[in-house]
Write a protein that holds these residues in place. Structure first.
Motif, short mmCIF file in Angstrom:
data_model
loop_
_atom_site.label_atom_id
_atom_site.label_comp_id
_atom_site.label_asym_id
_atom_site.label_seq_id
_atom_site.Cartn_x
_atom_site.Cartn_y
_atom_site.Cartn_z
N ALA A 39 0.84 -1.21 0.00
CA ALA A 39 0.00 0.00 0.00
C ALA A 39 0.86 1.25 0.00
CB ALA A 39 -0.93 -0.01 1.21
N ALA A 40 1.96 1.22 0.77
CA ALA A 40 2.87 2.38 0.80
C ALA A 40 3.51 2.59 -0.56
CB ALA A 40 3.93 2.18 1.88
N ILE A 98 2.27 1.80 -3.51
CA ILE A 98 1.24 2.33 -4.43
C ILE A 98 1.02 3.81 -4.15
CG2 ILE A 98 -1.22 2.24 -5.00
CD1 ILE A 98 -1.00 -0.83 -4.55
N CYS A 99 0.92 4.18 -2.86
CA CYS A 99 0.75 5.59 -2.51
C CYS A 99 1.93 6.43 -2.99
CB CYS A 99 0.55 5.74 -0.99
SG CYS A 99 -1.03 5.10 -0.41
N ALA A 100 3.13 5.91 -2.82
CA ALA A 100 4.33 6.64 -3.26
C ALA A 100 4.32 6.80 -4.77
CB ALA A 100 5.59 5.90 -2.80
N ILE A 113 1.69 6.88 -6.80
CA ILE A 113 0.67 7.87 -7.16
C ILE A 113 1.15 9.27 -6.81
CG2 ILE A 113 -1.66 8.68 -6.59
CD1 ILE A 113 -2.43 5.69 -6.24
N TYR A 114 1.76 9.46 -5.67
CA TYR A 114 2.25 10.77 -5.25
C TYR A 114 3.29 11.29 -6.24
CZ TYR A 114 4.53 14.35 -2.45
OH TYR A 114 5.06 15.54 -2.01
N GLN A 172 3.02 14.60 -8.60
CA GLN A 172 4.02 15.67 -8.48
C GLN A 172 4.60 16.03 -9.84
OE1 GLN A 172 4.74 17.52 -5.85
NE2 GLN A 172 3.23 16.36 -4.68
#
Length: 148
Positions: free
Chosen positions: A132-133, A135-137, A139-140, A144
């Motif tokens: 999950a981390a 995937i979040c990274a 997407i972030y 950006q």
């Protein structure tokens, strides 16, 4: 070996008549082969179907045999106890300590309860969190790049 009033209630005398297959049970234990921790006694390990003991019905697996024809079985080797059974004759009288309903071999008293197992292991939880981390990274970082 009479059924005197001084015998504890869980000690019984059992008379068996040796059949063609012997007395119809196997024994374990002895000075050299302890079956129960810190106990050199002789115990019934198996009752043979249709043997003298099974037909009588009083002897059960786990019972401790205290004496045979008046001879105490205390501190005998397994082999010595077997020899006593072999020479006991046709009519055999056993003094038996009946097993307790919850008889177990080994330590007595409260046993630790096994920990409840979670359906998901800690490693699986860590893998899910790491995924999950990631995937979040991802997407972030993508978001950006679009803002520059």
């Amino acid at each position: 070996m009479n059924g005197s009033l001084h015998s504890p209630p869980n000690v019984v005398d059992v008379k068996l008549k040796r059949g063609s297959a012997g007395l119809g049970f196997n024994i374990v234990g002895g000075l050299d082969q302890q079956y129960v921790v810190d106990d050199n006694g002789i115990y019934v390990s198996k009752i043979k179907e249709d043997g003298a003991a099974a037909l009588d019905g009083r002897l059960q697996e786990g019972d401790k045999i205290l004496a045979i024809n008046g001879v105490k079985l205390e501190d005998l080797t397994h082999r010595s106890a077997v020899d006593l059974f072999r020479i006991a004759g046709e009519d055999v009288e056993l003094r038996v300590l009946k097993k307790f309903p919850n008889h177990v071999n080994g330590p007595t008293g409260p046993q630790p309860q096994p920990e409840a197992k979670s359906p998901v292991s800690t490693l699986e939880v860590l893998a899910i969190v790491a995924g999950a981390a990631a995937i979040c990274a991802f997407i972030y970082v993508r978001l950006q790049r679009k803002h520059f």
